[in-house]
Design an enzyme around this catalytic site. Structure first.
Site, PDB file in Angstrom:
ATOM      1  CB  SER A  58      -0.675   0.318   1.224  1.00 16.86           C
ATOM      2  OG  SER A  58      -1.927  -0.860   0.694  1.00 16.86           O
ATOM      3  CE  LYS A  61      -4.404   1.590  -0.448  1.00 15.63           C
ATOM      4  NZ  LYS A  61      -4.345   0.887   0.144  1.00 15.63           N
ATOM      5  CB  SER A 112      -4.090   1.282   4.144  1.00 10.17           C
ATOM      6  OG  SER A 112      -3.578   1.064   3.127  1.00 10.17           O
ATOM      7  CE  LYS A 213      -1.488   4.498   2.761  1.00  9.11           C
ATOM      8  NZ  LYS A 213      -1.408   2.807   3.539  1.00  9.11           N
TER       9      LYS A 213
END
Length: 363
Positions: A58, A61, A112, A213
């Site tokens: 993720s 992202k 997320s 992130k």
């Protein structure tokens, strides 16, 4: 909101400066690959298999948010469809929900949401394939030569990968946008009836942390990109497939801040040189640095500064006009530079026609 770029020029400095690695032996990680860079210059302070291409989960992202903010309107409303539903981590969207793009980005970066990623892609580009094309176009522009994207959420897929260095370059670029920086540094937010708490524990655990992130799949392992600011210097850290990532990031960031400081070789506005003006109303105009010329250094390192200016420029000259550059060198190698601008005007000197002889005037 039209397309815009947040200082793409700085990426060239990142790619050049990344070759100048100063890595101490006092720090190590549990990661398969890792890197620590200074945001502005891109200087690599620590690296470990940093160009190895791996699944990234993720942290994908980050790119999704960058593309959305560059190509979309954060105030644009979007109605969720069944096509936005996805497996894995979720913002818990339902078909028929209407949210602004900015609200979807909070769901994307804080919790997320894989559903939020698809909704963002549909909101910005109409379909996922076109959005992914924008992701790969942006990667090429940033010089992310060890990256390719197949989806906006980071679920494992063929042709979906990146490297620790590429992700650090991406995050350093993204953090220059204030909307991105605000979103990823938000600890929690309520959107409608949804309470979103940021999954990034470093916001609470690490001094000066500003995001960025987290990520995880079974195949990729734990992935994490973080950034922290202390004493005016921002460091960006990436680890891929790291079972001890929280501690490794705190150790790497502490290492970077303990061993490097951001040296301002030339402050913005300082006059460093002057240039002759051809056919101007003044002989010369002074030249000053457009912005701070900075570079991260250890305690033993020193920069050499050189101004590069043409012998002369034609009139007219206006304040703010770029005339030359000032460069910083470390051990004989150029590591940073900023433009020099004129700080005073010079109009073009009026040239009078030659005087006529008396017989020419008579006739």
């Amino acid at each position: 909101m039209g397309k815009h770029r947040w200082g793409v020029g700085f990426v060239c400095a990142i790619l050049v400066a990344s070759l100048l690695t100063c890595q101490g032996l006092a720090v190590s990680t549990s990661a398969s690959s890792a890197v620590l860079i200074e945001q502005g210059s891109g200087r690599v302070l620590y690296e470990q298999n940093s160009d190895e291409e791996r699944l990234i989960a993720s942290v994908t992202k980050i790119m999704t948010a960058v593309v959305a903010l560059e190509h979309g309107d954060k105030l644009c409303s979007y109605t969720v469809t069944a096509g936005d539903m996805a497996e894995g981590s979720s913002m818990y969207l339902k078909p028929g929900d209407t949210l602004r793009l900015e609200e979807l980005l909070y769901g994307l970066m804080l919790v997320s949401g894989n559903d939020a990623a698809l909704a963002v892609a549909h909101c910005v580009a109409g379909d996922v394939e076109d959005f992914v094309a924008l992701m790969n176009e942006t990667a090429r522009e940033l010089g992310m030569t060890h990256s390719h994207f197949a989806n906006p959420n980071g679920l494992d897929a063929e042709g979906h990968y990146s490297s620790a260095r590429d992700l650090a370059v991406l995050a350093a670029y993204a953090l220059k946008d204030q909307d991105f920086r605000r979103i990823v540094s938000t600890a929690s937010i309520t959107i409608g009836e949804r309470y979103l708490a940021n999954h990034n524990k470093l916001l609470r655990m690490c001094e000066g942390c500003i995001g960025v992130k987290t990520g995880f799949t079974k195949a990729a392992g734990r992935t994490l990109v973080s950034a922290a600011t202390r004493d005016g210097m921002t460091l960006v850290c990436t680890t891929l497939n790291d079972g001890n990532d929280w501690q490794d990031h705190m150790d790497l960031l502490d290492y970077g801040f303990a061993n490097y400081h951001l040296e301002t070789a030339v402050p913005a506005g300082r006059v460093l040189a002057s240039v002759l003006v051809q056919e101007g109303t003044v002989i010369s105009v002074p030249l000053a640095a457009v912005e701070d010329l900075c570079y991260p250094l250890t305690g033993d390192e020193k920069l050499t500064v050189v101004a590069r200016v043409p012998l002369s420029v034609p009139a007219p000259v206006v304040p703010g006009q770029i005339v030359g550059e000032v460069c910083a060198y470390l051990e004989g190698e150029e590591v940073a530079k900023v433009d020099l601008m004129a700080t005073a005007p010079s109009a073009k000197k009026e040239v009078l026609p030659p005087a006529k002889h008396w017989w020419e005037r008579a006739f």
